[in-house]
Design a protein around this motif. Sequence first.
Motif, PDB file in Angstrom:
ATOM      1  N   GLY A 218       0.822  -1.214   0.000  1.00  0.00           N
ATOM      2  CA  GLY A 218       0.000   0.000   0.000  1.00  0.00           C
ATOM      3  C   GLY A 218       0.849   1.253   0.000  1.00  0.00           C
ATOM      4  N   SER A 219       1.942   1.235   0.759  1.00  0.00           N
ATOM      5  CA  SER A 219       2.834   2.404   0.806  1.00  0.00           C
ATOM      6  C   SER A 219       3.481   2.655  -0.547  1.00  0.00           C
ATOM      7  N   LEU A 220       3.886   1.576  -1.226  1.00  0.00           N
ATOM      8  CA  LEU A 220       4.491   1.740  -2.541  1.00  0.00           C
ATOM      9  C   LEU A 220       3.492   2.316  -3.523  1.00  0.00           C
ATOM     10  N   LYS A 221       2.240   1.831  -3.489  1.00  0.00           N
ATOM     11  CA  LYS A 221       1.214   2.353  -4.404  1.00  0.00           C
ATOM     12  C   LYS A 221       0.967   3.831  -4.135  1.00  0.00           C
ATOM     13  N   LEU A 222       0.892   4.179  -2.850  1.00  0.00           N
ATOM     14  CA  LEU A 222       0.663   5.581  -2.494  1.00  0.00           C
ATOM     15  C   LEU A 222       1.842   6.446  -2.928  1.00  0.00           C
ATOM     16  N   THR A 223       3.058   5.948  -2.746  1.00  0.00           N
ATOM     17  CA  THR A 223       4.247   6.719  -3.119  1.00  0.00           C
ATOM     18  C   THR A 223       4.323   6.897  -4.636  1.00  0.00           C
ATOM     19  N   GLN A 224       3.965   5.853  -5.369  1.00  0.00           N
ATOM     20  CA  GLN A 224       3.965   5.960  -6.833  1.00  0.00           C
ATOM     21  C   GLN A 224       2.933   6.996  -7.299  1.00  0.00           C
ATOM     22  N   ASP A 225       1.753   6.999  -6.657  1.00  0.00           N
ATOM     23  CA  ASP A 225       0.730   7.986  -7.025  1.00  0.00           C
ATOM     24  C   ASP A 225       1.223   9.391  -6.735  1.00  0.00           C
ATOM     25  N   ARG A 226       1.860   9.587  -5.621  1.00  0.00           N
ATOM     26  CA  ARG A 226       2.370  10.920  -5.269  1.00  0.00           C
ATOM     27  C   ARG A 226       3.496  11.342  -6.209  1.00  0.00           C
TER      28      ARG A 226
END
Length: 480
Positions: A218-226
């Motif tokens: 989840g953190s990786l997905k959020l970081t990629q979106d940001r």
Amino acid sequence: MTPTERATHMNASTLFPRGMTAATLLAAAATMMTSCQNGFMVGPDYQTPGTDLPSSYRFDSKKNGRSAAKRDEWWRVFNDSGLNRLITQVRASNHDLKAGLKRVEQARGAIRLAAADALPNIAASPAATRSRSSAEVPNGGSTGNLFSAPLGAQWEIDLFGRIRRGVEAAGADAQASQEALDALRLSIEAEAASGYYNLRAIDREIDIVQEGVKSREGSLKLTQDRNELGAVSSLDVSQARALLATSKADLAALRRQRTAQEAALAVLAGQPASAFAIPHSPLSGKAPSIPAGLPAELLRARPDIRQAERQLVAENARIGVATAAFYPSISLSGNLGFQASDIENLFNHGARFWGIGPEVYVPIFQGGRNKANLGITQARYEEVVETYQQTILEALAEVEIRLSASHLLDTQTVAQREAVEASTEARDTATEQYDGGTASYLTVLDAERTALDAQRQQALLLGAEYTNTVNLIRALGGRW
């Protein structure tokens, strides 16, 4: 054998008057043998060696629980149905235990073998011969048959207890073999229980790391979106991807450990690893508290100590066997049967023959053999005394180690619980600060790694508590 070494033999004709029947002689001999078989025995009677035991354990705890266990059901104190099933399989199918049982059967057979020396040795040896005598001797040159149906017997009088000491030694050996089997059974059961709780501790670690993998995905997905929105740099994405990959590698390593531990348990349970499985069951709760009792109780509880003590009894009895070699031995020999040149007359009244008489063996000169054998036997007994004392010291040390570990694990667990709480708070704070733009993503990654490691260490400590309790029970002999 030289003339001086040769036994002294007594002629039966000087002992028995003419006309005495075989039945009368056998009855008298049986009466004499029975009375002599219950005579005195040479050699020392066994006495338990003194032991210098402490009055208490150094690390004994006042908070010891009131749990109690029967010797053959010690694992039930954990109240774990999975462990109960595993131990049942181990006790029924472990091949080392089955081999140990056969060793006990061999030792029991040795008792019967030793006791057989106290009974008459009776054998029949029928024969049929056709022969021709030499024509060059008086009345020679004839051919004839000889048929015989003899029955011979020999019976040693256990005048000085050689046979009885041998039976005593064999009996103690059998008891030592049984204690060795009990010690092996306890060892294998404890090994299975320790492996079982190691497996469940690994299951708890797996759950923790799996949860970490989900969180980091989840953190990786959020970081990629940001990153796509330009809110964070590609460095944050790379760091998040690296942390996720590390967690997946840790998860694979844990599953590999679980497979190896499960295979080891399959061997203990006497099952093929491919057909053996223990369901995923994360470890939780707290290991039961076990009262250590008094040090002297180890002498009665631990099978390895009882085994060493039974070995002492056996070696002490063998001193008696070696001592009896210095004394005369008396045997009663006899034979009776039928003999005839024509088989049709073999069992006629006139074809009977018999003979009976004592045989005395007096050791006059043995070249020092008996003395050397006695010295060897006494030295072996003294060796086993030292082994017995060493076994007691090792048992006391093992209990002290486990009690000390129990104390220190309690302290370590409290500290680790605080570490988990503090690292979890730090992780949450770092995440909030990162979301607010006041902390770097590297700070978040470090906080997450620290929190995850603290949780995994807590799982390992819980497993160590359970396995230490198992090993304490083993050190106490499986009962308290």
